[in-house]
Motif scaffolding. Sequence first.
Motif, mmCIF file in Angstrom:
data_model
loop_
_atom_site.group_PDB
_atom_site.id
_atom_site.type_symbol
_atom_site.label_atom_id
_atom_site.label_comp_id
_atom_site.label_asym_id
_atom_site.label_seq_id
_atom_site.Cartn_x
_atom_site.Cartn_y
_atom_site.Cartn_z
ATOM 1 N N GLU A 1 0.810 -1.220 0.000
ATOM 2 C CA GLU A 1 0.000 0.000 0.000
ATOM 3 C C GLU A 1 0.843 1.269 0.000
ATOM 4 O OE1 GLU A 1 -2.536 -0.726 3.362
ATOM 5 O OE2 GLU A 1 -3.918 -1.955 2.187
ATOM 6 N N THR A 2 2.064 1.170 0.490
ATOM 7 C CA THR A 2 2.978 2.310 0.477
ATOM 8 C C THR A 2 3.616 2.471 -0.900
ATOM 9 O OG1 THR A 2 3.462 2.033 2.825
ATOM 10 C CG2 THR A 2 5.058 3.293 1.535
ATOM 11 N N LEU A 3 3.996 1.356 -1.519
ATOM 12 C CA LEU A 3 4.685 1.398 -2.805
ATOM 13 C C LEU A 3 3.762 1.659 -3.994
ATOM 14 C CD1 LEU A 3 7.138 -1.604 -2.332
ATOM 15 C CD2 LEU A 3 7.722 0.828 -2.373
ATOM 16 N N LEU A 4 2.545 1.148 -3.939
ATOM 17 C CA LEU A 4 1.642 1.265 -5.084
ATOM 18 C C LEU A 4 1.438 2.700 -5.558
ATOM 19 C CD1 LEU A 4 -0.134 -0.174 -7.131
ATOM 20 C CD2 LEU A 4 -2.008 -0.047 -5.486
ATOM 21 N N PRO A 5 1.124 3.656 -4.688
ATOM 22 C CA PRO A 5 0.939 5.026 -5.183
ATOM 23 C C PRO A 5 2.193 5.610 -5.844
ATOM 24 C CG PRO A 5 0.163 4.831 -2.913
ATOM 25 C CD PRO A 5 0.844 3.553 -3.252
ATOM 26 N N LYS A 6 3.362 5.192 -5.381
ATOM 27 C CA LYS A 6 4.604 5.696 -5.974
ATOM 28 C C LYS A 6 4.821 5.114 -7.371
ATOM 29 C CE LYS A 6 6.813 6.203 -1.479
ATOM 30 N NZ LYS A 6 7.856 5.708 -0.583
ATOM 31 N N ILE A 7 4.471 3.848 -7.546
ATOM 32 C CA ILE A 7 4.697 3.186 -8.831
ATOM 33 C C ILE A 7 3.698 3.652 -9.885
ATOM 34 C CG2 ILE A 7 4.576 0.925 -9.982
ATOM 35 C CD1 ILE A 7 5.996 -0.217 -7.512
ATOM 36 N N VAL A 8 2.449 3.874 -9.487
ATOM 37 C CA VAL A 8 1.417 4.281 -10.450
ATOM 38 C C VAL A 8 1.167 5.788 -10.450
ATOM 39 C CG1 VAL A 8 0.311 2.016 -10.364
ATOM 40 C CG2 VAL A 8 -0.499 3.845 -8.855
ATOM 41 N N GLU A 9 2.012 6.529 -9.786
ATOM 42 C CA GLU A 9 1.829 7.979 -9.640
ATOM 43 C C GLU A 9 1.624 8.683 -10.977
ATOM 44 O OE1 GLU A 9 4.261 11.827 -7.840
ATOM 45 O OE2 GLU A 9 5.066 9.822 -7.592
ATOM 46 N N CYS A 10 2.337 8.277 -12.004
ATOM 47 C CA CYS A 10 2.260 8.940 -13.305
ATOM 48 C C CYS A 10 1.232 8.313 -14.247
ATOM 49 C CB CYS A 10 3.635 8.926 -13.970
ATOM 50 S SG CYS A 10 4.865 9.878 -13.057
ATOM 51 N N ASN A 11 0.558 7.263 -13.816
ATOM 52 C CA ASN A 11 -0.433 6.599 -14.668
ATOM 53 C C ASN A 11 -1.735 7.390 -14.701
ATOM 54 O OD1 ASN A 11 1.530 4.650 -14.727
ATOM 55 N ND2 ASN A 11 0.290 3.033 -13.843
ATOM 56 N N GLN A 12 -2.420 7.340 -15.839
ATOM 57 C CA GLN A 12 -3.711 8.021 -15.928
ATOM 58 C C GLN A 12 -4.752 7.330 -15.061
ATOM 59 O OE1 GLN A 12 -4.999 8.695 -19.922
ATOM 60 N NE2 GLN A 12 -3.218 9.942 -20.418
ATOM 61 N N ASN A 13 -4.778 5.997 -15.097
ATOM 62 C CA ASN A 13 -5.702 5.246 -14.257
ATOM 63 C C ASN A 13 -4.892 4.484 -13.221
ATOM 64 O OD1 ASN A 13 -7.546 3.542 -13.044
ATOM 65 N ND2 ASN A 13 -8.655 3.148 -14.947
ATOM 66 N N LYS A 14 -4.904 4.961 -12.007
ATOM 67 C CA LYS A 14 -4.059 4.412 -10.951
ATOM 68 C C LYS A 14 -4.625 3.136 -10.323
ATOM 69 C CE LYS A 14 -2.270 8.998 -10.007
ATOM 70 N NZ LYS A 14 -2.278 9.314 -11.393
ATOM 71 N N GLN A 15 -5.863 2.799 -10.608
ATOM 72 C CA GLN A 15 -6.503 1.628 -10.014
ATOM 73 C C GLN A 15 -6.394 0.377 -10.884
ATOM 74 O OE1 GLN A 15 -7.750 1.887 -6.888
ATOM 75 N NE2 GLN A 15 -6.969 3.967 -7.004
ATOM 76 N N THR A 16 -6.180 0.553 -12.177
ATOM 77 C CA THR A 16 -6.176 -0.572 -13.101
ATOM 78 C C THR A 16 -4.760 -1.123 -13.258
ATOM 79 O OG1 THR A 16 -8.007 0.418 -14.293
ATOM 80 C CG2 THR A 16 -6.795 -1.329 -15.417
ATOM 81 N N PRO A 17 -4.602 -2.426 -13.016
ATOM 82 C CA PRO A 17 -3.278 -3.024 -13.213
ATOM 83 C C PRO A 17 -2.918 -3.057 -14.700
ATOM 84 C CG PRO A 17 -4.884 -4.686 -12.525
ATOM 85 C CD PRO A 17 -5.590 -3.375 -12.525
ATOM 86 N N ILE A 18 -1.634 -3.062 -14.969
ATOM 87 C CA ILE A 18 -1.184 -3.144 -16.358
ATOM 88 C C ILE A 18 -1.372 -4.560 -16.896
ATOM 89 C CG2 ILE A 18 1.256 -3.650 -15.940
ATOM 90 C CD1 ILE A 18 1.617 -1.336 -18.183
ATOM 91 N N TYR A 19 -1.396 -5.537 -15.973
ATOM 92 C CA TYR A 19 -1.628 -6.929 -16.352
ATOM 93 C C TYR A 19 -2.402 -7.590 -15.209
ATOM 94 C CZ TYR A 19 -0.933 -11.784 -17.620
ATOM 95 O OH TYR A 19 -1.151 -13.095 -17.941
ATOM 96 N N SER A 20 -3.341 -8.441 -15.555
ATOM 97 C CA SER A 20 -4.070 -9.161 -14.511
ATOM 98 C C SER A 20 -4.598 -10.475 -15.063
ATOM 99 C CB SER A 20 -5.230 -8.318 -13.980
ATOM 100 O OG SER A 20 -6.167 -8.056 -15.006
ATOM 101 N N GLU A 21 -4.882 -11.366 -14.143
ATOM 102 C CA GLU A 21 -5.522 -12.632 -14.470
ATOM 103 C C GLU A 21 -6.649 -12.852 -13.464
ATOM 104 O OE1 GLU A 21 -2.809 -15.955 -14.650
ATOM 105 O OE2 GLU A 21 -1.538 -14.952 -16.116
ATOM 106 N N ASN A 22 -7.789 -13.317 -13.988
ATOM 107 C CA ASN A 22 -8.959 -13.628 -13.171
ATOM 108 C C ASN A 22 -9.463 -12.397 -12.412
ATOM 109 O OD1 ASN A 22 -8.570 -16.353 -13.958
ATOM 110 N ND2 ASN A 22 -7.107 -16.590 -12.296
ATOM 111 N N PHE A 23 -9.300 -11.248 -13.019
ATOM 112 C CA PHE A 23 -9.712 -9.979 -12.428
ATOM 113 C C PHE A 23 -10.640 -9.297 -13.420
ATOM 114 C CE2 PHE A 23 -8.615 -5.360 -11.669
ATOM 115 C CZ PHE A 23 -9.265 -5.256 -10.450
ATOM 116 N N ASP A 24 -11.756 -8.760 -12.977
ATOM 117 C CA ASP A 24 -12.788 -8.233 -13.854
ATOM 118 C C ASP A 24 -12.364 -7.045 -14.719
ATOM 119 O OD1 ASP A 24 -14.568 -10.145 -13.024
ATOM 120 O OD2 ASP A 24 -15.481 -8.866 -11.495
ATOM 121 N N ALA A 25 -11.304 -6.349 -14.360
ATOM 122 C CA ALA A 25 -10.895 -5.163 -15.114
ATOM 123 C C ALA A 25 -10.050 -5.503 -16.334
ATOM 124 C CB ALA A 25 -10.125 -4.203 -14.215
ATOM 125 N N ASP A 26 -9.943 -6.784 -16.694
ATOM 126 C CA ASP A 26 -9.143 -7.181 -17.873
ATOM 127 C C ASP A 26 -9.683 -6.542 -19.131
ATOM 128 O OD1 ASP A 26 -7.363 -8.719 -16.509
ATOM 129 O OD2 ASP A 26 -8.392 -10.615 -16.897
#
Length: 138
Positions: free
Chosen positions: A113-138
């Motif tokens: 939870e501490t690292l996630l905001p730093k890694i996705v800070e520059c992403n337009q959508n900070k909630q959506t993973p760049i890759y996922s499996e068995n997750f509805d946001a695919d």
Amino acid sequence: MNLSLYTIVLFCLCFFVPTSNAEISIKKCQSNQNNYIIFDEYDANIAEKIIDYKLRDQPEVRENSIIKIFTNENSDDRNDWLASFLFDDQTEQYLFYQVDQDEFIEIDKKQFETLLPKIVECNQNKQTPIYSENFDAD
């Protein structure tokens, strides 16, 4: 005299006591200047390497787990990758991977939870993973 010596020794020991949290440094991300996100074979190999590290030779566990992998949307700035694994029994595990050092670090939920905001800070959508499996946001 003894009290001040004791204080100095105690102070010095604080620097030598190992902590349970791994030291993780993340450099400031660079924004993606494109209107699209590139996820090519190189990135797919990294995602597969992350999953294999955690679930090697466990296809049934992988099939029943929700896997989310986050990194910078800018394909030129993807050194730090963060993954979460939610297993069938509702347990969660987290993993941090740095490409340049080829190093995996098992982390806990608080570190995630501490690292996630730093890694996705520059992403337009900070909630959506760049890759996922068995997750509805695919």
